[in-house]
Design a protein around this motif. Structure first.
Motif, short mmCIF file in Angstrom:
data_model
loop_
_atom_site.label_atom_id
_atom_site.label_comp_id
_atom_site.label_asym_id
_atom_site.label_seq_id
_atom_site.Cartn_x
_atom_site.Cartn_y
_atom_site.Cartn_z
N ALA A 69 101.62 -72.02 73.23
CA ALA A 69 100.53 -71.87 74.20
C ALA A 69 99.63 -70.72 73.72
N PRO A 70 98.35 -70.70 74.13
CA PRO A 70 97.40 -69.68 73.65
C PRO A 70 97.86 -68.26 73.90
N GLU A 71 98.60 -68.03 75.00
CA GLU A 71 99.01 -66.65 75.29
C GLU A 71 100.12 -66.16 74.36
N TYR A 72 100.75 -67.07 73.62
CA TYR A 72 101.83 -66.68 72.71
C TYR A 72 101.48 -66.86 71.23
N VAL A 73 100.69 -67.87 70.93
CA VAL A 73 100.34 -68.15 69.54
C VAL A 73 98.90 -68.63 69.47
N GLU A 74 98.18 -68.16 68.48
CA GLU A 74 96.77 -68.53 68.34
C GLU A 74 96.63 -69.61 67.27
N LEU A 75 96.11 -70.77 67.69
CA LEU A 75 95.86 -71.89 66.78
C LEU A 75 94.35 -72.13 66.71
N PRO A 76 93.85 -72.63 65.58
CA PRO A 76 92.40 -72.73 65.39
C PRO A 76 91.72 -73.77 66.28
N HIS A 77 92.46 -74.68 66.90
CA HIS A 77 91.82 -75.70 67.74
C HIS A 77 92.74 -76.04 68.91
N PRO A 78 92.16 -76.28 70.11
CA PRO A 78 92.99 -76.58 71.29
C PRO A 78 93.89 -77.80 71.11
N TYR A 79 93.41 -78.80 70.36
CA TYR A 79 94.21 -80.01 70.18
C TYR A 79 95.49 -79.78 69.37
N LEU A 80 95.53 -78.66 68.67
CA LEU A 80 96.71 -78.37 67.85
C LEU A 80 97.92 -77.99 68.70
N TYR A 81 97.69 -77.55 69.94
CA TYR A 81 98.83 -77.18 70.80
C TYR A 81 99.66 -78.40 71.19
N PRO A 82 99.04 -79.47 71.71
CA PRO A 82 99.86 -80.66 71.99
C PRO A 82 100.44 -81.28 70.72
N ALA A 83 99.70 -81.18 69.60
CA ALA A 83 100.22 -81.70 68.34
C ALA A 83 101.47 -80.94 67.91
N ALA A 84 101.45 -79.62 68.07
CA ALA A 84 102.61 -78.80 67.71
C ALA A 84 103.80 -79.10 68.61
N ARG A 85 103.53 -79.29 69.91
CA ARG A 85 104.63 -79.62 70.82
C ARG A 85 105.21 -81.00 70.48
N PHE A 86 104.34 -81.93 70.11
CA PHE A 86 104.81 -83.26 69.69
C PHE A 86 105.70 -83.14 68.46
N ALA A 87 105.27 -82.32 67.49
CA ALA A 87 106.06 -82.13 66.26
C ALA A 87 107.41 -81.50 66.59
N LEU A 88 107.42 -80.56 67.52
CA LEU A 88 108.67 -79.90 67.92
C LEU A 88 109.65 -80.91 68.48
N TRP A 89 109.19 -81.76 69.41
CA TRP A 89 110.08 -82.74 70.03
C TRP A 89 110.43 -83.87 69.06
N ALA A 90 109.56 -84.12 68.10
CA ALA A 90 109.89 -85.12 67.08
C ALA A 90 111.04 -84.61 66.21
N LEU A 91 111.00 -83.33 65.84
CA LEU A 91 112.10 -82.74 65.07
C LEU A 91 113.38 -82.74 65.90
N TYR A 92 113.25 -82.42 67.19
CA TYR A 92 114.41 -82.45 68.08
C TYR A 92 115.05 -83.85 68.07
N SER A 93 114.24 -84.88 68.25
CA SER A 93 114.79 -86.24 68.33
C SER A 93 115.42 -86.67 67.02
N PHE A 94 114.83 -86.24 65.89
CA PHE A 94 115.39 -86.59 64.59
C PHE A 94 116.79 -85.98 64.41
N PHE A 95 116.89 -84.67 64.64
CA PHE A 95 118.17 -83.99 64.40
C PHE A 95 119.22 -84.38 65.44
N VAL A 96 118.81 -84.52 66.69
CA VAL A 96 119.78 -84.94 67.71
C VAL A 96 120.25 -86.36 67.43
#
Length: 442
Positions: A69-96
């Protein structure tokens, strides 16, 4: 497989596959006796390990998600926040999904009575674990035992049974234009077969993905890729299916109860936490488990170098040795190869020994495999395939199209009617070393 082309025919130099002439005693005597020892306590520790690791991935993902989220990490574009969360849960689903496949492997060992010395404990633990992963425990245990008894048998094996030329409606075999063994095929026949089967990269990718994503439930529900002599739509969920004896009806019903409880649990979870939450936490990893199961078992039993037998040439040792050990994810490097083996308890890397004796628990299978490989090497037999992964599924899917209706030992042919492998036999008394390899066509 090297290829030579002329104006009218293509001829290939085929790889020899030594047809085993070994007894069950020959194979079992190679494995140290202590490898057969089963421990409920030790096996249970692996369940605990898998659950702790899966829980750790869940807690870590839950911890990191609100930090993107913006208050914790600065990303160059707002759309990158949902993309990063998607990548996080994608990694979760792969390893689980990978480590949940490890739980699936332990449940599978319960079905082989390899979890403990107690049949009651084995079936209770196996029923709970497999039901939690959407598998009808007893139904699959019964047909899987038949698979082990008849691996590679064209009319008795239960799954990954090759389609024959006639079953696919291909042009009939013409001895004047092609060799039954698939070593020489005319350009005319190659063209006819290619037009009937297709071999485009897009088609192979689509077929592979469909197989990996939907192959497991399709097999359970409709017998897809299973034994063709069974009636259409033979199902693991039907107590009266021809795969089961009348006295096994109660066990099939118990399996179905487990599946109904599993489905009820998913519905209750959705009502409590919402579909999206259940989807990302459980359903996507569940699809990964199905994917890994099909990928692993498909590559264990399907390859241009593996034979399939008709009744006159089949023996249990030959069936047990018509499978391959592969390094799961080894094509992605040594670390991923280690991870694939660790997460899935070596089910892909030690599969030949598992077929020789399915009651060996996975924690002894490594030592058993090493000993067995040494014994097989003395007979000119090596059963280690290429590393298992998506690229290998694509290659095998392209190369393994059909087998002939004739012949007692058959190998897959590709979309051009060419086979990469030919059978050779051993004479254990002929040479100074005790082994002489003979070409069956010689």
């Amino acid at each position: 497989m090297s290829t030579k082309s002329s104006s009218a025919r293509t001829t290939v130099e085929q790889q020899p596959f030594v047809i085993p002439d070994l007894t069950v005693k020959d194979l079992l005597s190679a494995i140290p006796a202590h490898c057969h020892k089963r421990s409920a306590f030790r096996s249970s520790l692996y369940i605990l390990m898998d659950v702790v690791i899966i829980g750790g991935f869940y807690k870590l993902t839950r911890f990191l998600d609100p930090l993107i989220a913006p208050e914790y990490v600065e990303l160059p574009h707002p759309y990158l926040y949902p993309a990063a969360r998607f990548a996080l849960w994608a990694l979760y689903s792969f390893f689980v999904g990978l480590f949940a496949t490890g739980l699936w492997v332990i449940a599978h060992e319960c079905g082989h009575q390899a979890f403990s010395e107690s049949k009651t404990v084995n079936n209770a633990v196996g029923w709970v674990l497999h039901s939690a992963l959407g598998v009808p425990y007893h139904a699959w245990r019964i047909t899987h035992a038949k698979h082990h008894a008849s691996t590679g048998h064209m009319t008795q094996d239960q799954v990954f049974v090759p389609k024959t030329r006639s079953e696919l409606g291909l042009p009939p075999f013409d001895p004047s234009k092609e060799d039954l063994a698939g070593s020489s095929v005319s350009e005319e026949v190659q063209r006819e077969l290619w037009e009937a089967l297709g071999d485009s990269p897009i088609g192979a990718i689509y077929g592979s993905l469909r197989y990996l994503i939907g192959g497991w439930p399709a097999y359970l529900i409709w017998n897809a890729s299973g034994q063709s002599r069974y009636p259409k739509d033979t199902s693991h969920f039907s107590p009266s299916a021809v795969m089961f004896r009348p006295d096994q009806r109660g066990q099939i019903i118990i399996s179905n109860v487990g599946i109904m409880l599993w489905m009820a649990g998913i519905v209750m979870a959705i009502s409590q936490w919402g579909f999206f939450e259940v989807f990302r936490v459980y359903l996507i990893p569940y699809l990964w488990v199905n994917h890994w199961l099909v990928l692993i078992t498909f590559l264990q039993h399907t390859d241009p170098i593996l034979p399939h037998y008709r009744a006159s040439e089949f023996t249990f040792p030959r069936g047990a040795l018509s499978t391959l050990d592969r390094s799961l994810l080894g094509d992605l490097g040594s670390f991923m190869g280690w991870l694939g083996a660790f997460a899935t308890h070596g089910i892909s890397e030690t599969h030949v020994a598992h077929h020789v004796c399915s009651k060996i628990p996975h924690y002894h299978a490594w030592e058993a495999s090493d000993a067995l490989r040494k014994r097989l090497a003395q007979h000119g037999i090596k059963l280690e395939g290429r590393p298992g992964g998506w690229a290998e599924v694509y290659r095998v899917f392209k190369e393994c199209k059909f087998v002939e209706d004739e012949g007692d030992i058959v190998f897959y042919k590709n979309a051009y009617g060419l086979a990469a492998t030919k059978p050779v036999f051993t004479d254990n008394t002929a040479s100074d070393s005790g082994i002489e390899i003979m070409d069956k066509d010689a």
